[in-house]
Design a protein around this motif. Structure first.
Motif, mmCIF file in Angstrom:
data_model
loop_
_atom_site.group_PDB
_atom_site.id
_atom_site.type_symbol
_atom_site.label_atom_id
_atom_site.label_comp_id
_atom_site.label_asym_id
_atom_site.label_seq_id
_atom_site.Cartn_x
_atom_site.Cartn_y
_atom_site.Cartn_z
ATOM 1 N N ARG A 86 -15.137 3.990 -7.851
ATOM 2 C CA ARG A 86 -16.165 4.909 -7.373
ATOM 3 C C ARG A 86 -15.644 5.731 -6.198
ATOM 4 O O ARG A 86 -16.379 6.525 -5.643
ATOM 5 N N TYR A 87 -14.422 5.513 -5.846
ATOM 6 C CA TYR A 87 -13.789 6.258 -4.772
ATOM 7 C C TYR A 87 -12.377 6.610 -5.210
ATOM 8 O O TYR A 87 -11.816 6.003 -6.107
ATOM 9 N N SER A 88 -11.821 7.551 -4.548
ATOM 10 C CA SER A 88 -10.458 7.961 -4.873
ATOM 11 C C SER A 88 -9.471 6.933 -4.340
ATOM 12 O O SER A 88 -9.631 6.452 -3.214
ATOM 13 N N PRO A 89 -8.437 6.590 -5.091
ATOM 14 C CA PRO A 89 -7.451 5.631 -4.585
ATOM 15 C C PRO A 89 -6.628 6.200 -3.432
ATOM 16 O O PRO A 89 -5.933 5.469 -2.738
ATOM 17 N N ILE A 90 -6.749 7.474 -3.191
ATOM 18 C CA ILE A 90 -6.017 8.084 -2.084
ATOM 19 C C ILE A 90 -6.633 7.669 -0.743
ATOM 20 O O ILE A 90 -5.926 7.618 0.270
ATOM 21 N N ILE A 91 -7.920 7.365 -0.710
ATOM 22 C CA ILE A 91 -8.582 7.012 0.547
ATOM 23 C C ILE A 91 -7.977 5.750 1.169
ATOM 24 O O ILE A 91 -7.585 5.771 2.332
ATOM 25 N N PRO A 92 -7.879 4.616 0.440
ATOM 26 C CA PRO A 92 -7.237 3.459 1.076
ATOM 27 C C PRO A 92 -5.752 3.680 1.342
ATOM 28 O O PRO A 92 -5.184 3.090 2.270
ATOM 29 N N ALA B 40 4.606 -7.314 4.971
ATOM 30 C CA ALA B 40 3.776 -7.696 3.820
ATOM 31 C C ALA B 40 2.824 -6.566 3.447
ATOM 32 O O ALA B 40 2.608 -6.284 2.261
ATOM 33 N N ALA B 41 2.277 -5.896 4.445
ATOM 34 C CA ALA B 41 1.360 -4.781 4.186
ATOM 35 C C ALA B 41 2.074 -3.630 3.504
ATOM 36 O O ALA B 41 1.540 -3.022 2.569
ATOM 37 N N ALA B 42 3.267 -3.322 3.962
ATOM 38 C CA ALA B 42 4.027 -2.233 3.352
ATOM 39 C C ALA B 42 4.377 -2.554 1.903
ATOM 40 O O ALA B 42 4.296 -1.681 1.026
ATOM 41 N N VAL B 43 4.744 -3.795 1.634
ATOM 42 C CA VAL B 43 5.067 -4.206 0.269
ATOM 43 C C VAL B 43 3.832 -4.111 -0.628
ATOM 44 O O VAL B 43 3.912 -3.621 -1.765
ATOM 45 N N CYS B 44 2.686 -4.549 -0.126
ATOM 46 C CA CYS B 44 1.455 -4.477 -0.931
ATOM 47 C C CYS B 44 1.050 -3.033 -1.198
ATOM 48 O O CYS B 44 0.661 -2.688 -2.319
ATOM 49 N N THR B 45 1.147 -2.189 -0.185
ATOM 50 C CA THR B 45 0.764 -0.792 -0.362
ATOM 51 C C THR B 45 1.674 -0.104 -1.371
ATOM 52 O O THR B 45 1.206 0.609 -2.265
ATOM 53 N N MET C 41 -4.094 -3.257 -3.081
ATOM 54 C CA MET C 41 -4.298 -2.359 -1.946
ATOM 55 C C MET C 41 -5.167 -3.030 -0.883
ATOM 56 O O MET C 41 -4.927 -2.870 0.316
ATOM 57 N N GLY C 42 -6.156 -3.793 -1.297
ATOM 58 C CA GLY C 42 -6.989 -4.538 -0.347
ATOM 59 C C GLY C 42 -6.181 -5.561 0.430
ATOM 60 O O GLY C 42 -6.380 -5.735 1.634
ATOM 61 N N ALA C 43 -5.264 -6.235 -0.254
ATOM 62 C CA ALA C 43 -4.392 -7.185 0.440
ATOM 63 C C ALA C 43 -3.519 -6.458 1.459
ATOM 64 O O ALA C 43 -3.289 -6.957 2.568
ATOM 65 N N GLY C 44 -3.046 -5.273 1.089
ATOM 66 C CA GLY C 44 -2.257 -4.477 2.030
ATOM 67 C C GLY C 44 -3.065 -4.064 3.246
ATOM 68 O O GLY C 44 -2.580 -4.122 4.373
ATOM 69 N N MET C 45 -4.300 -3.655 3.024
ATOM 70 C CA MET C 45 -5.160 -3.262 4.149
ATOM 71 C C MET C 45 -5.431 -4.460 5.065
ATOM 72 O O MET C 45 -5.391 -4.325 6.296
ATOM 73 N N LEU C 46 -5.699 -5.610 4.487
ATOM 74 C CA LEU C 46 -5.922 -6.806 5.309
ATOM 75 C C LEU C 46 -4.669 -7.179 6.095
ATOM 76 O O LEU C 46 -4.754 -7.593 7.251
ATOM 77 N N ALA C 47 -3.513 -7.016 5.487
ATOM 78 C CA ALA C 47 -2.267 -7.318 6.198
ATOM 79 C C ALA C 47 -2.027 -6.328 7.335
ATOM 80 O O ALA C 47 -1.543 -6.719 8.399
#
Length: 107
Positions: free
Chosen positions: A5-11, A60-65, A85-91
């Motif tokens: 429901r949102y663009s994947p570009i936002i996260p 870890a965040a960079a790898v997830c993103t 992407m959520g895991a990357g944001m949490l990291a």
């Protein structure tokens, strides 16, 4: 197939902004200015240890993103993309939190 429901570009943009904040805090001296403004060498050394721990979360965040965009299963399945992407944001949030709380402790 599940539709976002949102663009994947936002996260992705949010992740890049958090990465930029972390990089500026660690590599451009923002962290030293914020937490070791007195110029004490021991404080800078302690902050270096904190940035090392924070760097683990940042890696870890960079790898997830990157994985969210580069891995084939993630590109095909919107749920997988959201989870990675959520895991990357949490990291990234953890990396920033460790840097902030650690900086407060080394003061």
């Amino acid at each position: 197939m599940v539709r976002l429901r949102y663009s994947p570009i936002i996260p992705t943009i949010a992740s890049f902004l958090l990465a930029a904040l972390w990089a500026l805090s660690v590599f451009a001296g923002w962290g030293l200015q914020a937490f070791c403004a007195g110029g004490e060498a021991a404080c800078a050394q302690r902050l270096g240890a904190v940035t090392g721990v924070s760097g683990l979360f940042a890696a870890a965040a960079a790898v997830c993103t990157a994985g969210a965009w580069l891995l084939p299963f993630s590109r095909r399945d919107q749920r997988a993309f959201t989870r990675v992407m959520g895991a990357g944001m949490l990291a990234w949030i953890a990396a920033e939190g460790v840097l902030f709380l650690g900086g407060l402790l080394v003061r």
